[in-house]
Design a protein around this motif. Structure first.
Motif, PDB file in Angstrom:
ATOM      1  N   GLU A  83       0.525  -1.758   0.178  1.00  0.00           N
ATOM      2  CA  GLU A  83       0.022   0.557  -0.342  1.00  0.00           C
ATOM      3  C   GLU A  83       0.713   1.443  -0.120  1.00  0.00           C
ATOM      4  O   GLU A  83       0.350   2.294  -0.214  1.00  0.00           O
ATOM      5  CB  GLU A  83      -0.953   0.294   1.511  1.00  0.00           C
ATOM      6  CG  GLU A  83      -2.613  -0.778   1.599  1.00  0.00           C
ATOM      7  CD  GLU A  83      -2.554  -0.917   2.264  1.00  0.00           C
ATOM      8  OE1 GLU A  83      -3.304  -0.273   2.975  1.00  0.00           O
ATOM      9  OE2 GLU A  83      -4.001  -2.162   2.396  1.00  0.00           O
ATOM     10  N   ILE A 107      -2.183 -12.017   2.647  1.00  0.00           N
ATOM     11  CA  ILE A 107      -3.678 -11.710   1.871  1.00  0.00           C
ATOM     12  C   ILE A 107      -4.723 -12.504   2.617  1.00  0.00           C
ATOM     13  O   ILE A 107      -5.905 -12.146   2.234  1.00  0.00           O
ATOM     14  CB  ILE A 107      -3.797 -11.907   0.034  1.00  0.00           C
ATOM     15  CG1 ILE A 107      -3.062 -11.310  -0.529  1.00  0.00           C
ATOM     16  CG2 ILE A 107      -4.950 -12.290  -0.668  1.00  0.00           C
ATOM     17  CD1 ILE A 107      -2.793 -11.614  -1.891  1.00  0.00           C
ATOM     18  N   ILE A 110      -6.760  -9.615   5.263  1.00  0.00           N
ATOM     19  CA  ILE A 110      -7.201  -8.879   4.786  1.00  0.00           C
ATOM     20  C   ILE A 110      -8.165  -8.538   4.390  1.00  0.00           C
ATOM     21  O   ILE A 110      -8.793  -9.799   4.081  1.00  0.00           O
ATOM     22  CB  ILE A 110      -6.601  -8.191   3.312  1.00  0.00           C
ATOM     23  CG1 ILE A 110      -4.462  -7.937   4.148  1.00  0.00           C
ATOM     24  CG2 ILE A 110      -7.353  -7.053   2.975  1.00  0.00           C
ATOM     25  CD1 ILE A 110      -4.105  -7.675   2.378  1.00  0.00           C
ATOM     26  N   ASP A 112     -10.467  -7.166   2.890  1.00  0.00           N
ATOM     27  CA  ASP A 112     -10.796  -7.251   1.668  1.00  0.00           C
ATOM     28  C   ASP A 112     -10.654  -8.235   1.065  1.00  0.00           C
ATOM     29  O   ASP A 112      -9.105  -8.352   0.823  1.00  0.00           O
ATOM     30  CB  ASP A 112     -10.634  -5.596   1.352  1.00  0.00           C
ATOM     31  CG  ASP A 112     -11.363  -5.106  -0.427  1.00  0.00           C
ATOM     32  OD1 ASP A 112     -11.853  -6.328  -0.678  1.00  0.00           O
ATOM     33  OD2 ASP A 112     -10.318  -4.212  -1.159  1.00  0.00           O
ATOM     34  N   TRP A 115      -8.432  -6.746  -1.887  1.00  0.00           N
ATOM     35  CA  TRP A 115      -7.242  -5.638  -2.588  1.00  0.00           C
ATOM     36  C   TRP A 115      -6.846  -5.923  -3.357  1.00  0.00           C
ATOM     37  O   TRP A 115      -5.699  -5.268  -3.620  1.00  0.00           O
ATOM     38  CB  TRP A 115      -6.674  -6.578  -0.634  1.00  0.00           C
ATOM     39  CG  TRP A 115      -5.800  -5.183  -0.042  1.00  0.00           C
ATOM     40  CD1 TRP A 115      -6.003  -4.361  -0.111  1.00  0.00           C
ATOM     41  CD2 TRP A 115      -4.320  -5.831  -0.699  1.00  0.00           C
ATOM     42  NE1 TRP A 115      -4.347  -3.975   0.461  1.00  0.00           N
ATOM     43  CE2 TRP A 115      -3.324  -4.833  -0.033  1.00  0.00           C
ATOM     44  CE3 TRP A 115      -3.799  -7.184  -1.146  1.00  0.00           C
ATOM     45  CZ2 TRP A 115      -1.714  -5.130  -0.215  1.00  0.00           C
ATOM     46  CZ3 TRP A 115      -2.634  -7.406  -1.123  1.00  0.00           C
ATOM     47  CH2 TRP A 115      -1.886  -6.060  -0.891  1.00  0.00           C
ATOM     48  N   ARG A 118      -6.924  -3.915  -6.213  1.00  0.00           N
ATOM     49  CA  ARG A 118      -7.103  -2.645  -5.890  1.00  0.00           C
ATOM     50  C   ARG A 118      -5.597  -1.513  -6.521  1.00  0.00           C
ATOM     51  O   ARG A 118      -4.477  -2.374  -7.103  1.00  0.00           O
ATOM     52  CB  ARG A 118      -6.604  -1.940  -4.113  1.00  0.00           C
ATOM     53  CG  ARG A 118      -7.958  -2.331  -3.828  1.00  0.00           C
ATOM     54  CD  ARG A 118      -7.680  -2.008  -2.599  1.00  0.00           C
ATOM     55  NE  ARG A 118      -6.737  -1.284  -1.903  1.00  0.00           N
ATOM     56  CZ  ARG A 118      -6.256  -0.896  -0.450  1.00  0.00           C
ATOM     57  NH1 ARG A 118      -6.943  -1.606   0.410  1.00  0.00           N
ATOM     58  NH2 ARG A 118      -5.651  -0.371  -0.257  1.00  0.00           N
TER      59      ARG A 118
END
Length: 276
Positions: A83, A107, A110, A112, A115, A118
């Motif tokens: 990020e 992952i 996470i 979302d 993610w 993104r």
């Protein structure tokens, strides 16, 4: 060479293993090279791949220090913050370490599920590819479709799928997992780790519980894209190193010798570029 393509070493007192249950009698304790070395000797394991278990670059530096001091650790799969695009510089610096192999975003942890798709994290995949590093894909069956999208977007990224994407063996989740795994095998060049299966099985698991999942992975990926990993010490939640390795050897016993040589060393050596 016989290679354990996936294990961990950690010191919980470092304070960055947020997922670890406080006081867990198996997980919440230090695991150091000296704890694993006699097990490796017992089973003739020549080299290992040490994989991150904390979402910090500090842990990556810690693991590289262990690798520097431990001949049988062939390489480290670490972590950088996808990020934060400025972490490209960190990734470039780490890539110059002779035992730094690649990265693994956590992952599976996470919230979302989208993610990984993104736009603000896409720089990471490009950087991994351009720096010729590896990418360990860690997720659950619910992530299979998005991993298919991700890997087909980045066909030149060197990818290995961790823990067979954690099928729900205890819950009988073969039908919801198998088609997605087959699509990844068919449409991408990813490898896959024959690891983590015992942890997804119920207490008192048997070879018959694991066999359909392992057989499916071997059939759709082929031995040249499958590598065995212990996932030690996480595997200790269901089985000691010896029992899981013995199960994997029993499950693959009917395969040709050259296939077993690939699964238990050759594939990992080629993918992670581990020299004899």
């Amino acid at each position: 060479m016989r290679i354990d393509a996936h294990h961990h070493l950690w010191q919980p007192l470092r304070g960055d293993h947020d997922w670890m249950p406080d006081g867990d009698p198996i997980l919440d304790r230090q695991y150091a090279p000296a704890d694993l070395a006699p097990i490796l000797r017992r089973h003739g394991i020549d080299r290992t791949v040490l994989v991150q278990a904390a979402a910090t670059t500090d842990e990556t530096e810690y693991m590289l220090g262990l690798a520097d001091a431990t001949e049988w650790i062939a390489g480290v799969v670490g972590w950088v913050d996808f990020e934060d695009p400025s972490q490209r510089r960190t990734l470039e610096r780490l890539s110059r370490h002779p035992k730094f192999l690649g990265v693994r975003p956590m992952i599976q942890d996470i919230p979302d599920d989208h993610w990984m798709l993104r736009d603000d994290v896409a720089w990471g995949y490009s950087a991994v590819t351009e720096l010729d590093l590896t990418f360990d894909a860690l997720g659950f069956p619910r992530h299979l479709e998005n991993f298919h999208r991700l890997l087909t977007r980045h066909p030149d990224m060197r990818v290995v799928i961790d823990h067979c994407m954690k099928p729900d063996i205890a819950g009988g989740g073969f039908e919801t997992w198998a088609p997605g795994i087959a699509r990844l095998a068919r449409d991408t060049s990813a490898c896959i780790k024959l690891s983590g299966l015992v942890t997804e099985a119920a207490e008192g698991w048997t070879l018959d519980d694991l066999r359909p999942y392992a057989a499916h992975v071997l059939d759709v990926f082929g031995p040249d894209r499958v590598m065995w990993g212990s996932d030690w010490p996480v595997c200790r939640l269901r089985a000691e190193y010896d029992a899981w390795l013995g199960a994997a050897e029993a499950i693959t016993a009917d395969r040709p010798e050259e296939h077993r040589a690939a699964i238990f060393g050759g594939t990992a050596a080629r993918f992670y570029r581990i020299a004899a």
